[in-house]
Design a protein around this motif. Structure first.
Motif, PDB file in Angstrom:
ATOM      1  N   VAL A   1      20.645  13.116  39.396  1.00 45.35           N
ATOM      2  CA  VAL A   1      21.447  14.101  38.859  1.00 45.35           C
ATOM      3  C   VAL A   1      21.334  15.293  39.493  1.00 45.35           C
ATOM      4  O   VAL A   1      22.430  16.335  39.262  1.00 45.35           O
ATOM      5  N   ARG A   2      20.459  15.647  40.424  1.00 44.16           N
ATOM      6  CA  ARG A   2      20.439  16.808  41.152  1.00 44.16           C
ATOM      7  C   ARG A   2      19.627  16.812  42.639  1.00 44.16           C
ATOM      8  O   ARG A   2      18.746  15.946  42.412  1.00 44.16           O
ATOM      9  N   THR A   3      20.323  17.458  43.545  1.00 45.01           N
ATOM     10  CA  THR A   3      19.372  17.285  44.762  1.00 45.01           C
ATOM     11  C   THR A   3      19.452  18.858  45.266  1.00 45.01           C
ATOM     12  O   THR A   3      20.453  19.635  44.989  1.00 45.01           O
ATOM     13  N   GLY A   4      18.458  19.373  46.061  1.00 45.40           N
ATOM     14  CA  GLY A   4      18.305  20.671  46.158  1.00 45.40           C
ATOM     15  C   GLY A   4      17.378  20.886  47.505  1.00 45.40           C
ATOM     16  O   GLY A   4      16.408  20.119  47.819  1.00 45.40           O
ATOM     17  N   ALA A   5      17.692  22.020  47.967  1.00 45.61           N
ATOM     18  CA  ALA A   5      16.839  22.348  49.203  1.00 45.61           C
ATOM     19  C   ALA A   5      16.956  23.981  49.450  1.00 45.61           C
ATOM     20  O   ALA A   5      18.009  24.629  48.996  1.00 45.61           O
ATOM     21  N   ARG A   6      15.916  24.363  50.192  1.00 46.01           N
ATOM     22  CA  ARG A   6      15.828  25.832  50.076  1.00 46.01           C
ATOM     23  C   ARG A   6      15.516  26.229  51.654  1.00 46.01           C
ATOM     24  O   ARG A   6      14.398  25.954  51.973  1.00 46.01           O
ATOM     25  N   PRO A   7      16.644  26.746  52.285  1.00 44.23           N
ATOM     26  CA  PRO A   7      16.181  26.920  53.864  1.00 44.23           C
ATOM     27  C   PRO A   7      15.375  28.212  54.099  1.00 44.23           C
ATOM     28  O   PRO A   7      15.045  28.935  53.008  1.00 44.23           O
ATOM     29  N   PHE A   8      14.765  28.380  55.113  1.00 46.91           N
ATOM     30  CA  PHE A   8      13.931  29.473  55.480  1.00 46.91           C
ATOM     31  C   PHE A   8      14.630  30.806  55.085  1.00 46.91           C
ATOM     32  O   PHE A   8      15.850  31.068  55.820  1.00 46.91           O
ATOM     33  N   GLN A   9      14.031  31.727  54.534  1.00 40.71           N
ATOM     34  CA  GLN A   9      14.665  33.025  54.153  1.00 40.71           C
ATOM     35  C   GLN A   9      14.395  34.113  55.379  1.00 40.71           C
ATOM     36  O   GLN A   9      13.033  34.671  55.030  1.00 40.71           O
ATOM     37  N   ALA A  10      14.903  34.183  56.448  1.00 43.34           N
ATOM     38  CA  ALA A  10      14.398  35.186  57.375  1.00 43.34           C
ATOM     39  C   ALA A  10      14.603  36.619  57.239  1.00 43.34           C
ATOM     40  O   ALA A  10      14.049  37.473  57.717  1.00 43.34           O
ATOM     41  N   GLY A  11      15.787  36.859  56.451  1.00 43.92           N
ATOM     42  CA  GLY A  11      16.199  38.356  56.206  1.00 43.92           C
ATOM     43  C   GLY A  11      15.420  39.036  55.451  1.00 43.92           C
ATOM     44  O   GLY A  11      14.854  40.128  55.607  1.00 43.92           O
ATOM     45  N   ASN A  12      15.017  38.465  54.072  1.00 47.66           N
ATOM     46  CA  ASN A  12      14.175  39.439  53.085  1.00 47.66           C
ATOM     47  C   ASN A  12      12.773  38.846  52.849  1.00 47.66           C
ATOM     48  O   ASN A  12      11.962  39.412  52.124  1.00 47.66           O
ATOM     49  N   GLY A  13      12.374  37.802  53.688  1.00 43.53           N
ATOM     50  CA  GLY A  13      10.963  37.321  53.712  1.00 43.53           C
ATOM     51  C   GLY A  13      10.790  36.358  52.363  1.00 43.53           C
ATOM     52  O   GLY A  13       9.760  36.207  51.931  1.00 43.53           O
ATOM     53  N   GLY A  14      11.898  35.820  51.843  1.00 41.14           N
ATOM     54  CA  GLY A  14      11.699  35.213  50.672  1.00 41.14           C
ATOM     55  C   GLY A  14      11.225  33.913  50.590  1.00 41.14           C
ATOM     56  O   GLY A  14      10.807  33.296  49.578  1.00 41.14           O
ATOM     57  N   SER A  15      10.689  33.449  51.832  1.00 41.64           N
ATOM     58  CA  SER A  15      10.066  32.278  52.066  1.00 41.64           C
ATOM     59  C   SER A  15       8.511  32.238  51.797  1.00 41.64           C
ATOM     60  O   SER A  15       7.937  31.263  51.866  1.00 41.64           O
ATOM     61  N   LEU A  16       8.030  33.592  51.810  1.00 40.75           N
ATOM     62  CA  LEU A  16       6.741  33.756  51.831  1.00 40.75           C
ATOM     63  C   LEU A  16       6.331  34.269  50.321  1.00 40.75           C
ATOM     64  O   LEU A  16       7.063  35.286  49.677  1.00 40.75           O
ATOM     65  N   PRO A  17       5.303  33.509  49.718  1.00 38.29           N
ATOM     66  CA  PRO A  17       4.854  33.944  48.488  1.00 38.29           C
ATOM     67  C   PRO A  17       4.683  35.387  48.153  1.00 38.29           C
ATOM     68  O   PRO A  17       4.457  35.735  46.783  1.00 38.29           O
ATOM     69  N   SER A  18       4.050  36.070  49.269  1.00 38.55           N
ATOM     70  CA  SER A  18       3.855  37.571  48.986  1.00 38.55           C
ATOM     71  C   SER A  18       5.038  38.372  48.893  1.00 38.55           C
ATOM     72  O   SER A  18       4.897  39.409  48.659  1.00 38.55           O
ATOM     73  N   SER A  19       6.097  37.917  49.165  1.00 32.08           N
ATOM     74  CA  SER A  19       7.428  38.671  49.136  1.00 32.08           C
ATOM     75  C   SER A  19       7.945  38.677  47.703  1.00 32.08           C
ATOM     76  O   SER A  19       7.901  37.777  46.899  1.00 32.08           O
ATOM     77  N   PRO A  20       8.425  39.907  47.413  1.00 28.74           N
ATOM     78  CA  PRO A  20       9.062  40.241  46.043  1.00 28.74           C
ATOM     79  C   PRO A  20      10.454  39.192  45.793  1.00 28.74           C
ATOM     80  O   PRO A  20      10.679  39.004  44.593  1.00 28.74           O
ATOM     81  N   HIS A  21      10.673  38.607  46.667  1.00 30.29           N
ATOM     82  CA  HIS A  21      12.028  37.916  46.880  1.00 30.29           C
ATOM     83  C   HIS A  21      11.603  36.462  46.638  1.00 30.29           C
ATOM     84  O   HIS A  21      12.547  35.580  46.623  1.00 30.29           O
ATOM     85  N   TYR A  22      10.260  36.050  46.485  1.00 33.25           N
ATOM     86  CA  TYR A  22      10.011  34.813  46.708  1.00 33.25           C
ATOM     87  C   TYR A  22      10.301  34.065  45.186  1.00 33.25           C
ATOM     88  O   TYR A  22      10.250  34.624  44.211  1.00 33.25           O
ATOM     89  N   THR A  23      10.839  32.939  45.269  1.00 28.29           N
ATOM     90  CA  THR A  23      10.961  31.787  44.073  1.00 28.29           C
ATOM     91  C   THR A  23      10.739  30.433  44.368  1.00 28.29           C
ATOM     92  O   THR A  23      10.988  30.169  45.690  1.00 28.29           O
ATOM     93  N   THR A  24      10.199  29.787  43.742  1.00 28.01           N
ATOM     94  CA  THR A  24      10.076  28.262  43.772  1.00 28.01           C
ATOM     95  C   THR A  24      11.312  27.624  43.374  1.00 28.01           C
ATOM     96  O   THR A  24      11.357  26.412  43.996  1.00 28.01           O
ATOM     97  N   HIS A  25      12.365  28.275  42.997  1.00 28.12           N
ATOM     98  CA  HIS A  25      13.638  27.571  42.547  1.00 28.12           C
ATOM     99  C   HIS A  25      14.450  27.248  43.875  1.00 28.12           C
ATOM    100  O   HIS A  25      14.615  27.959  44.879  1.00 28.12           O
ATOM    101  N   LYS A  26      14.909  25.700  44.311  1.00 25.48           N
ATOM    102  CA  LYS A  26      15.782  25.273  45.038  1.00 25.48           C
ATOM    103  C   LYS A  26      17.158  25.202  44.747  1.00 25.48           C
ATOM    104  O   LYS A  26      17.555  24.656  43.505  1.00 25.48           O
ATOM    105  N   PRO A  27      18.016  26.000  45.292  1.00 21.17           N
ATOM    106  CA  PRO A  27      19.404  25.936  44.897  1.00 21.17           C
ATOM    107  C   PRO A  27      19.923  24.140  44.903  1.00 21.17           C
ATOM    108  O   PRO A  27      19.539  23.373  45.796  1.00 21.17           O
ATOM    109  N   SER A  28      21.144  23.920  44.118  1.00 21.29           N
ATOM    110  CA  SER A  28      21.506  22.725  44.127  1.00 21.29           C
ATOM    111  C   SER A  28      22.407  22.354  45.335  1.00 21.29           C
ATOM    112  O   SER A  28      23.244  23.469  45.685  1.00 21.29           O
ATOM    113  N   LEU A  29      22.471  21.231  45.679  1.00 18.94           N
ATOM    114  CA  LEU A  29      23.377  20.825  46.910  1.00 18.94           C
ATOM    115  C   LEU A  29      24.094  19.217  46.179  1.00 18.94           C
ATOM    116  O   LEU A  29      23.278  18.665  45.466  1.00 18.94           O
ATOM    117  N   PRO A  30      24.989  18.939  46.725  1.00 19.38           N
ATOM    118  CA  PRO A  30      25.672  17.625  46.241  1.00 19.38           C
ATOM    119  C   PRO A  30      24.708  16.429  46.763  1.00 19.38           C
ATOM    120  O   PRO A  30      24.765  15.405  46.379  1.00 19.38           O
TER     121      PRO A  30
END
Length: 326
Positions: free
Chosen positions: A104-133
């Motif tokens: 019912v859902r597939t998702g992926a989250r690419p590397f976030q180069a701009g705001n460091g959001g792929s690093l858990p130490s970043s305030p922009h980090y999240t475990t949530h993965k956006p939905s893809l078809p």
């Protein structure tokens, strides 16, 4: 080896500095921050850059006890254990010789180069993965998906190429503690970082060492490719991979281990939010992780890819061979 897993984990041989943050780590930082400041982050910048979709270190077998100690440090008692989720698979298996679920859902989250959001130490980090078809999967993993801990600490191990979750877990989370995690901007699909969300199967359906196949239900029949070609922007690389893989048949995976609840989940907004007091954040973090740690499957499953291809919304999933034992 984790007592609940029959497989060896690559993380077992890693030093503590490479281990993902645990309940103890998260609550330790929370407790310290709650005493010293009203403006704080769940994990300090000195915390290892590990991904929230990873397992706990074997060195932390008493995390729940440590969590209770840290909770008591700030005058917070241990919350009652969450209720056990219902077991629908056992009931369904009485009337069905073969169980089939639906993606019912597939998702992926690419590397976030701009705001460091792929690093858990970043305030922009999240475990949530956006939905893809749909997602394209190979033995190396999901195209366009980045998992920091798997990539850096585990050197992109193929044993964690795909993460799978069953839909009933979301309902369970939303029912915990009188709907605490369902209120306002509460739990939503993708928050646990799953690549594939499956409906119609119980959280106990997937089992370590067993193989499962994802199959399209027919050309243009909800397999995600039509939605992608109708203007949804999912990235040229993913679309190209999907076009190549279309028609190649089933995707086959083998479950390698259960996913362990990790302290990085406590950075989700309904746990770690500026409008929630530090004491309540500690309580929510402990309760959330304790609830997901009660039994195998509540946090989801890791799998390696035996035969790659595309998994799309509307695809079916079934066990290969005998029906999993209940």
């Amino acid at each position: 080896i984790h007592p609940k897993s029959a497989t060896h984990r690559a993380s077992d041989s890693l030093p503590d500095a490479s281990s993902p943050p645990t309940v103890k780590d998260g609550l330790s930082n929370m407790a310290s921050s709650s005493k010293n400041s009203h403006s704080w982050s769940l994990f300090s910048s000195s915390q290892p850059n590990n991904n929230g979709d990873s397992t706990q270190s074997n060195a932390n077998t008493n995390n729940n006890n440590m969590a209770e100690i840290f909770a008591n440090m700030v005058g917070l008692g241990t919350p009652p254990p969450p209720p056990q989720p219902s077991d629908t698979l056992a009931e369904n298996s009485k009337t069905s010789k073969s169980l089939t679920g639906t993606v019912v859902r597939t998702g992926a989250r690419p590397f976030q180069a701009g705001n460091g959001g792929s690093l858990p130490s970043s305030p922009h980090y999240t475990t949530h993965k956006p939905s893809l078809p749909m997602i394209s999967v190979t033995e190396k993993g999901v195209t366009g998906d980045y998992n920091h801990y798997r990539t850096v600490a585990l050197k992109s191990t193929p044993d964690r190429a795909l993460s799978i979750l069953t839909k009933d877990v979301g309902g369970y989370i939303q029912s915990m503690k009188d709907g605490l995690f369902a209120q306002g901007n509460g739990y939503r699909d993708g928050d646990l970082g799953e690549n594939v969300l499956v409906e119609g199967l119980d959280f106990r359906f997937f089992q370590v060492g067993k193989r499962y196949k994802f199959s399209p239900k027919g050309e243009g029949d909800g397999n995600g490719l039509d939605a992608a070609s109708s203007g949804m922007d999912i990235g040229k690389g993913l679309m190209d991979a999907a076009k190549v893989a279309k028609g190649d048949g089933d995707v086959i995976v083998e479950i390698t281990e259960r996913i362990e609840p990790c302290g990085n989940l406590c950075k989700l907004q309904y746990i770690n939010h500026s409008g929630i007091s530090p004491r309540d954040r500690i309580a929510r973090c402990k309760y959330f992780l304790t609830g997901l740690d009660q039994t195998d499957g509540l946090r989801g499953w890791y799998a390696k890819v035996i035969q790659g291809g595309v998994i799309g919304v509307g695809y079916s999933v079934s066990a290969m061979g005998a029906l999993p034992a209940i």
